[in-house]
Design a protein around this motif. Structure first.
Motif, PDB file in Angstrom:
ATOM      1  N   PHE A 268       0.831  -1.202   0.000  1.00 25.39           N
ATOM      2  CA  PHE A 268       0.000   0.000   0.000  1.00 25.39           C
ATOM      3  C   PHE A 268       0.864   1.248   0.000  1.00 25.39           C
ATOM      4  O   PHE A 268       0.608   2.182  -0.766  1.00 25.39           O
ATOM      5  N   LEU A 269       1.859   1.288   0.860  1.00 25.44           N
ATOM      6  CA  LEU A 269       2.694   2.480   0.964  1.00 25.44           C
ATOM      7  C   LEU A 269       3.437   2.764  -0.347  1.00 25.44           C
ATOM      8  O   LEU A 269       3.473   3.910  -0.807  1.00 25.44           O
ATOM      9  N   ALA A 270       4.006   1.731  -0.952  1.00 22.68           N
ATOM     10  CA  ALA A 270       4.720   1.919  -2.222  1.00 22.68           C
ATOM     11  C   ALA A 270       3.750   2.364  -3.305  1.00 22.68           C
ATOM     12  O   ALA A 270       4.050   3.276  -4.088  1.00 22.68           O
ATOM     13  N   TRP A 271       2.564   1.758  -3.366  1.00 23.57           N
ATOM     14  CA  TRP A 271       1.559   2.127  -4.353  1.00 23.57           C
ATOM     15  C   TRP A 271       1.133   3.581  -4.164  1.00 23.57           C
ATOM     16  O   TRP A 271       1.043   4.350  -5.127  1.00 23.57           O
ATOM     17  N   LYS A 272       0.890   3.974  -2.917  1.00 15.44           N
ATOM     18  CA  LYS A 272       0.402   5.330  -2.639  1.00 15.44           C
ATOM     19  C   LYS A 272       1.443   6.376  -3.006  1.00 15.44           C
ATOM     20  O   LYS A 272       1.121   7.402  -3.611  1.00 15.44           O
ATOM     21  N   VAL A 273       2.691   6.131  -2.653  1.00 18.64           N
ATOM     22  CA  VAL A 273       3.759   7.068  -3.020  1.00 18.64           C
ATOM     23  C   VAL A 273       3.870   7.172  -4.542  1.00 18.64           C
ATOM     24  O   VAL A 273       3.979   8.266  -5.101  1.00 18.64           O
ATOM     25  N   ALA A 274       3.807   6.028  -5.225  1.00 16.08           N
ATOM     26  CA  ALA A 274       3.877   6.030  -6.686  1.00 16.08           C
ATOM     27  C   ALA A 274       2.724   6.834  -7.283  1.00 16.08           C
ATOM     28  O   ALA A 274       2.916   7.613  -8.222  1.00 16.08           O
ATOM     29  N   ARG A 275       1.510   6.672  -6.747  1.00 18.07           N
ATOM     30  CA  ARG A 275       0.350   7.421  -7.264  1.00 18.07           C
ATOM     31  C   ARG A 275       0.518   8.914  -7.015  1.00 18.07           C
ATOM     32  O   ARG A 275       0.207   9.727  -7.880  1.00 18.07           O
ATOM     33  N   LEU A 276       0.970   9.282  -5.821  1.00 20.76           N
ATOM     34  CA  LEU A 276       1.165  10.701  -5.510  1.00 20.76           C
ATOM     35  C   LEU A 276       2.163  11.338  -6.474  1.00 20.76           C
ATOM     36  O   LEU A 276       1.927  12.422  -7.013  1.00 20.76           O
ATOM     37  N   LYS A 277       3.266  10.644  -6.715  1.00 20.41           N
ATOM     38  CA  LYS A 277       4.303  11.194  -7.593  1.00 20.41           C
ATOM     39  C   LYS A 277       3.843  11.219  -9.053  1.00 20.41           C
ATOM     40  O   LYS A 277       4.137  12.159  -9.789  1.00 20.41           O
ATOM     41  N   THR A 278       3.087  10.209  -9.462  1.00 24.47           N
ATOM     42  CA  THR A 278       2.529  10.201 -10.811  1.00 24.47           C
ATOM     43  C   THR A 278       1.562  11.368 -10.988  1.00 24.47           C
ATOM     44  O   THR A 278       1.601  12.071 -12.000  1.00 24.47           O
ATOM     45  N   ASN A 279       0.704  11.575 -10.004  1.00 25.89           N
ATOM     46  CA  ASN A 279      -0.244  12.692 -10.075  1.00 25.89           C
ATOM     47  C   ASN A 279       0.479  14.034 -10.097  1.00 25.89           C
ATOM     48  O   ASN A 279       0.058  14.953 -10.814  1.00 25.89           O
ATOM     49  N   ASP A 280       1.549  14.156  -9.332  1.00 25.16           N
ATOM     50  CA  ASP A 280       2.338  15.394  -9.340  1.00 25.16           C
ATOM     51  C   ASP A 280       2.934  15.655 -10.722  1.00 25.16           C
ATOM     52  O   ASP A 280       2.891  16.778 -11.223  1.00 25.16           O
ATOM     53  N   LEU A 281       3.494  14.619 -11.341  1.00 25.47           N
ATOM     54  CA  LEU A 281       4.092  14.792 -12.663  1.00 25.47           C
ATOM     55  C   LEU A 281       3.013  15.102 -13.692  1.00 25.47           C
ATOM     56  O   LEU A 281       3.202  15.977 -14.555  1.00 25.47           O
ATOM     57  N   ALA A 282       1.862  14.450 -13.597  1.00 24.20           N
ATOM     58  CA  ALA A 282       0.752  14.737 -14.517  1.00 24.20           C
ATOM     59  C   ALA A 282       0.329  16.199 -14.396  1.00 24.20           C
ATOM     60  O   ALA A 282       0.065  16.862 -15.405  1.00 24.20           O
ATOM     61  N   ALA A 283       0.279  16.707 -13.179  1.00 24.46           N
ATOM     62  CA  ALA A 283      -0.091  18.112 -12.967  1.00 24.46           C
ATOM     63  C   ALA A 283       0.952  19.045 -13.590  1.00 24.46           C
ATOM     64  O   ALA A 283       0.595  20.078 -14.173  1.00 24.46           O
ATOM     65  N   ARG A 284       2.218  18.687 -13.489  1.00 28.68           N
ATOM     66  CA  ARG A 284       3.269  19.494 -14.123  1.00 28.68           C
ATOM     67  C   ARG A 284       3.081  19.510 -15.642  1.00 28.68           C
ATOM     68  O   ARG A 284       3.243  20.549 -16.284  1.00 28.68           O
ATOM     69  N   PHE A 285       2.750  18.359 -16.216  1.00 26.36           N
ATOM     70  CA  PHE A 285       2.515  18.288 -17.657  1.00 26.36           C
ATOM     71  C   PHE A 285       1.335  19.181 -18.050  1.00 26.36           C
ATOM     72  O   PHE A 285       1.414  19.939 -19.009  1.00 26.36           O
ATOM     73  N   VAL A 286       0.234  19.100 -17.302  1.00 24.10           N
ATOM     74  CA  VAL A 286      -0.949  19.903 -17.603  1.00 24.10           C
ATOM     75  C   VAL A 286      -0.618  21.394 -17.505  1.00 24.10           C
ATOM     76  O   VAL A 286      -0.974  22.175 -18.383  1.00 24.10           O
ATOM     77  N   GLU A 287       0.080  21.757 -16.439  1.00 24.35           N
ATOM     78  CA  GLU A 287       0.447  23.159 -16.224  1.00 24.35           C
ATOM     79  C   GLU A 287       1.302  23.696 -17.374  1.00 24.35           C
ATOM     80  O   GLU A 287       1.176  24.861 -17.756  1.00 24.35           O
ATOM     81  N   ALA A 288       2.127  22.842 -17.951  1.00 22.17           N
ATOM     82  CA  ALA A 288       2.991  23.240 -19.057  1.00 22.17           C
ATOM     83  C   ALA A 288       2.304  23.105 -20.419  1.00 22.17           C
ATOM     84  O   ALA A 288       2.901  23.388 -21.457  1.00 22.17           O
ATOM     85  N   GLY A 289       1.057  22.627 -20.411  1.00 26.74           N
ATOM     86  CA  GLY A 289       0.325  22.462 -21.653  1.00 26.74           C
ATOM     87  C   GLY A 289       0.744  21.247 -22.460  1.00 26.74           C
ATOM     88  O   GLY A 289       0.492  21.171 -23.663  1.00 26.74           O
ATOM     89  N   ILE A 290       1.354  20.282 -21.790  1.00 27.29           N
ATOM     90  CA  ILE A 290       1.796  19.059 -22.460  1.00 27.29           C
ATOM     91  C   ILE A 290       0.680  18.028 -22.333  1.00 27.29           C
ATOM     92  O   ILE A 290       0.301  17.650 -21.226  1.00 27.29           O
ATOM     93  N   ARG A 291       0.182  17.588 -23.467  1.00 27.72           N
ATOM     94  CA  ARG A 291      -0.965  16.689 -23.489  1.00 27.72           C
ATOM     95  C   ARG A 291      -0.509  15.242 -23.694  1.00 27.72           C
ATOM     96  O   ARG A 291      -0.581  14.714 -24.791  1.00 27.72           O
TER      97      ARG A 291
END
Length: 155
Positions: A13-36
């Motif tokens: 659970f802990l490894a999965w949750k950290v991975a999801r948090l970091k994936t969501n953070d990177l996705a937000a960076r992509f969206v903010e930069a207009g990268i689709r």
């Protein structure tokens, strides 16, 4: 019985949750930069960026993902012009995946975001404890890793 499933005690659970948090953070960076592009699609480009022309089967092995999932990701990347597929000369069932110039440009445009994201969520953690955490996780993962997953760019 369910009271024994304590998330604080579950490495999975802990490894999965950290991975999801970091994936969501990177996705937000992509969206903010207009990268689709999704983070999952972007991760497919990494081994191709390092070693172009992998077979689709080899790409599945390197990503530790099922063929159908990788096939969908590659199809989406191909539709956007980031990769192209070629049939093997000797066996047309074998498909080689090549990163395009647009795919290389995308990787160059997202590299700083990915590097910045690597340190996200960890600022409040003691650096020595974080190093131990990474070491222990690596000890669990390492025996299962195909060294080809960590191809280094030519120097």
């Amino acid at each position: 019985m369910l009271d024994k499933l304590n998330p604080r005690e579950s490495l999975g659970f802990l490894a999965w949750k950290v991975a999801r948090l970091k994936t969501n953070d990177l996705a937000a960076r992509f969206v903010e930069a207009g990268i689709r592009i999704t983070v999952e699609q972007w991760r497919v480009l990494i081994p191709l960026y390092k070693m172009d022309g992998l077979t689709q089967g080899r790409l599945c092995e390197m990503l530790s993902q099922e063929k159908t999932g990788v096939s969908r990701l590659v199809a989406a990347l191909e539709k956007r012009g980031y990769v192209r597929r070629e049939h093997g000369k000797d066996d047309r069932r074998v498909k080689y995946i090549h990163i395009t110039d647009a795919g290389r440009d995308l990787m160059a445009a997202t590299m700083d975001m990915a590097l910045a994201n690597m340190g996200s969520r960890e600022g409040h953690v003691d650096p020595e404890e974080l190093a131990i955490c990474k070491k222990v996780l690596w000890e669990i993962v390492e025996p299962t890793i195909d060294e080809g997953c960590f191809l280094q760019e030519e120097e």
